[in-house]
Design a protein around this motif. Sequence first.
Motif: not given
Length: 245
Positions: A179-184, A168-171
């Motif tokens: 496989d990857s970078p991410g900020g969720w 989830i990121a925001g709404s």
Amino acid sequence: MSDVRFLLTGDTSLTAEFGSEISESINARIRAFNIALESSKIPGIVETVPTYRSLMIHYDPGVIQYAPLVQKLQGLLGGLDRIEIPPSEVLEIPVLYGGEMGPDLEFVAKNAKKSTKDVIKIHTSTEYLIYMLGFTPGFTYLGGMDESIATPRLKTPRVKIPAGSVGIAGSQTGVYPIDSPGGWQLIGRTPVRMYDPDRETPILPQAGQYIKFYSITKAEFDKIAAQEAKGGYTCKRHPRKEGGK
């Protein structure tokens, strides 16, 4: 439909922009336009790529130039209301929520002032429209998530997020296909391979479909993962009912 704008996006592509917001009505117009374009058999069209509010059209300038192409595309706009859009398909995706698979579920629940069970119930109660695919092969940009579980992105993105992670990121909510970078914020993981380069159809989800998540146990996760490893698991699908959630 004078509100549709045609924008030059490169030597071999243009974008038909249908609005400035994310909505199912705009998405329906994009789908209708894409169907009309496919039926028109305009020479030189190489590929179309739908996004939240536009359709990118790749073309061969050796076959058709920008100006005459735009003229032909404008001619398709008047008939969009008569286009019959096929019923959307719902793709059912199993998810193991929480624990090692969803390390941020507790934070999402705390942020929403709910229990983890409530977050899972809310997350699995919606049929999410796949507006577009991008970022990585098969990454789903979904619409329709309940605002009550909206959660800010991580302040510091992770260097590596495992394939199948549901976040989830925001709404927004979505699934990391590789496989990857991410900020969720990660709330679970699916054993289903959303992207498999060795599969006949490498990318499982398609723009215009809906995704329905459902909760599974660790034993079920392991069983599906084993089937996927052997190429023997098939996700359930069904036509979407009008007014579905």
